[in-house]
Design an enzyme around this catalytic site. Structure first.
Site, short mmCIF file in Angstrom:
data_model
loop_
_atom_site.label_atom_id
_atom_site.label_comp_id
_atom_site.label_asym_id
_atom_site.label_seq_id
_atom_site.Cartn_x
_atom_site.Cartn_y
_atom_site.Cartn_z
N GLU A 282 0.82 -1.21 0.00
CA GLU A 282 0.00 0.00 0.00
C GLU A 282 0.86 1.26 0.00
O GLU A 282 0.43 2.31 -0.46
CB GLU A 282 -0.92 0.02 1.23
CG GLU A 282 -2.27 -0.61 0.97
CD GLU A 282 -3.30 -0.38 2.07
OE1 GLU A 282 -4.39 -0.92 1.95
OE2 GLU A 282 -3.02 0.34 3.05
N HIS A 303 8.38 -26.60 -1.48
CA HIS A 303 7.75 -27.71 -2.18
C HIS A 303 6.56 -27.25 -3.02
O HIS A 303 5.76 -28.06 -3.47
CB HIS A 303 7.33 -28.78 -1.17
CG HIS A 303 8.50 -29.35 -0.43
ND1 HIS A 303 9.06 -30.57 -0.73
CD2 HIS A 303 9.26 -28.81 0.56
CE1 HIS A 303 10.10 -30.78 0.06
NE2 HIS A 303 10.25 -29.73 0.86
N LYS A 417 -14.21 0.00 -3.83
CA LYS A 417 -15.33 0.40 -2.95
C LYS A 417 -16.39 1.16 -3.74
O LYS A 417 -17.59 0.92 -3.59
CB LYS A 417 -14.81 1.30 -1.82
CG LYS A 417 -13.90 0.60 -0.82
CD LYS A 417 -13.56 1.55 0.32
CE LYS A 417 -12.43 1.01 1.15
NZ LYS A 417 -11.93 1.98 2.12
O1 PA5 Z 1 -3.71 0.98 5.86
C1 PA5 Z 1 -4.85 1.38 5.73
O2 PA5 Z 1 -5.14 2.58 5.86
C2 PA5 Z 1 -5.97 0.43 5.41
O3 PA5 Z 1 -5.52 -0.87 5.23
C3 PA5 Z 1 -6.99 0.43 6.53
O4 PA5 Z 1 -6.36 0.02 7.72
C4 PA5 Z 1 -8.17 -0.49 6.21
O5 PA5 Z 1 -8.74 -0.12 4.98
C5 PA5 Z 1 -9.20 -0.41 7.30
O6 PA5 Z 1 -9.66 0.89 7.45
P1 PA5 Z 1 -10.46 1.32 8.73
O7 PA5 Z 1 -9.60 1.13 9.92
O8 PA5 Z 1 -10.79 2.77 8.51
O9 PA5 Z 1 -11.69 0.45 8.80
#
Ligand code: PA5
Length: 440
Positions: A282, A303, A417
């Protein structure tokens, strides 16, 4: 003080030391940006000094909440996804019993998928149990955990009544926004805050990770101590582990090694690989750039993925998390008949065999064209995991700046989303619904 270390000599037949050193200026500049807050995404740097700023009062409060939940519950369901789930899961698995039950309530997870059968099975499993809920969502609006929370909260309320249920639910989210925060305030739940300047994937050392880890029975003070030590040494320049990792992986990337495989030889580190994949994926995968983070569990995956790694397209490098000491000793027994021919190993520890698998694989992979780095972790203990977490976070920020991306945003996560909400006809998405349906 014993500390994690990095070794990169097995990349030097692929990139030269000069190639790595050429990135030193950019790496040090990246570290300076993290400290000064002068780089892209500087409104999400709360994690940089977070370990040192974590107060004993907060840790005591989390330990008290954990003690209450441990006392009242046979199982705790941690609801969250992405950064609101992976860090806690990674640490709990790394420290836990690989097969049997840990000491204390069972830690279960929900809201990290939308699997109907998963939720059905979980609800059935919880039916006869005293359970509690830790619901974690920084935004308080993420669909996956919201669905799981609605279901499990209703189940808990039906079982013990609304008032009693309220004492078994803890909510962790941003201070002043999101549906979950309003709900928690209305229902007077115990809450913890995720500061706005700490992104989800950098939040394991906040209550997001600390509360589930404490409920599971592990020493969050030692975890934070490890992170504090690594923070101090990284930021004052006395420990260059993070710089070295960031420089080496970027030198390899520039040389065409586009995929990094995080390798462990200890099954308890499987979810550490998952946490690391999110952190780096990310943070760096944007603007048409970024090393693709993958992970394998060896020797299991030798394996399955071993063939590809040994002889597939030469676009990969490996970073091995090598754990020096095991917590327990298991020796291979001698057998008078020796029908399996294993007596040459009699008396040896299983870990000795594992270490030779690791060394033999490293030599084979380097011979086969796979550069290899090693992160040496003294043991799977809280303090070293705290060091490892901070090291990977700092190196990720530095590496993202070398790559010239904003390591602290994730605009690409919104695309699915938008489509999902349009397809589900969420209020407010009317135009998007029409547009997406016209494409089907
Ligand atoms: O790193 C991030 O920002 C995302 O992976 C969030 O942690 C994830 O989308 C969950 O979001 P939230 O904590 O707002 O539900």
């Amino acid at each position: 003080m014993e500390k994690i270390q990095i070794e990169n000599k097995d990349v030097l037949s692929f990139v030269s030391q000069a190639d790595i050193d050429a990135l030193e200026g950019a790496a040090k500049d990246g570290l300076k940006k993290l400290i000064d807050g002068t780089g892209a995404g500087n409104d999400f740097l709360g994690w940089v000094k977070l370990p040192a700023e974590t107060t004993p009062a907060l840790l005591d409060d989390i330990c008290a909440t954990a003690a209450h939940l441990r006392n009242e519950c046979d199982a705790i369901v941690c609801i969250g996804i992405g950064g609101s789930y992976l860090g806690a899961k990674a640490v709990i698995e790394a420290l836990g019993n690989a097969i049997g039950k840990n000491n204390g309530p069972e830690i279960l997870f929900a809201g990290q998928n939308i699997g109907e059968d998963y939720l059905y099975d979980l609800q059935q499993y919880l039916a006869g149990k005293r359970f509690g809920i830790i619901v974690i969502s920084k935004s308080g609006t993420t669909t996956e955990p919201a669905i799981a929370f609605r279901l499990l909260k209703a189940q808990l309320e039906e079982k013990v009544g609304r008032v009693a249920a309220g004492k078994l639910i803890v909510a962790i989210n941003a201070a002043n926004r999101g549906a979950l925060r309003s709900l928690a305030n209305t229902e007077r739940l115990k809450t913890y805050v995720i500061e706005d300047n700490v992104g989800g994937r950098f939040s394991v050392l906040t209550p997001v990770g600390l509360l589930p880890i404490a409920v599971a029975g592990y020493d969050i003070k030692a975890l934070i101590k490890g992170a504090q030590d690594m923070q101090a040494a990284t930021l004052d320049g006395s420990d260059t582990t993070a710089l070295k990792y960031a420089m080496t992986r970027n030198a390899l990337y520039r040389d065409g090694k586009k995929i990094e495989i995080l390798v462990n030889y200890n099954p308890k580190l499987h979810f550490f690989g998952e946490w690391w994949k999110q952190l780096y994926g990310e943070s760096e995968g944007k603007d048409d750039k970024g090393i693709f983070p993958a992970a394998v569990d060896n020797s299991t995956d030798l394996h399955s993925m071993g063939q590809w790694i040994q002889e597939g397209e030469r676009s990969i490098f490996e970073t091995v998390i090598s754990v020096s000491r095991q917590a327990h000793e298991v020796r291979i027994p001698s057998d008078p008949d020796n029908l399996d021919g294993l007596n040459y190993l009699a008396g040896k520890r299983v870990d000795e065999v594992n270490k030779m698998a690791e060394l033999g694989t490293r030599i084979a992979h380097v011979d086969g064209g796979v550069p290899n780095m090693r992160i040496i972790l003294p043991a799977l203990q809280e303090e070293f995991l705290g060091q490892l977490i901070y090291f990977f976070e700092a190196a990720c920020g530095i590496s993202g700046y070398i790559l010239d991306v904003n390591p602290f945003n994730q605009p690409g996560v919104e695309a699915y989303k938008r489509n999902m909400f349009a397809l589900l006809e969420k209020p407010g998405y009317e135009e998007a619904t029409k547009a997406i349906k016209a494409r089907l």
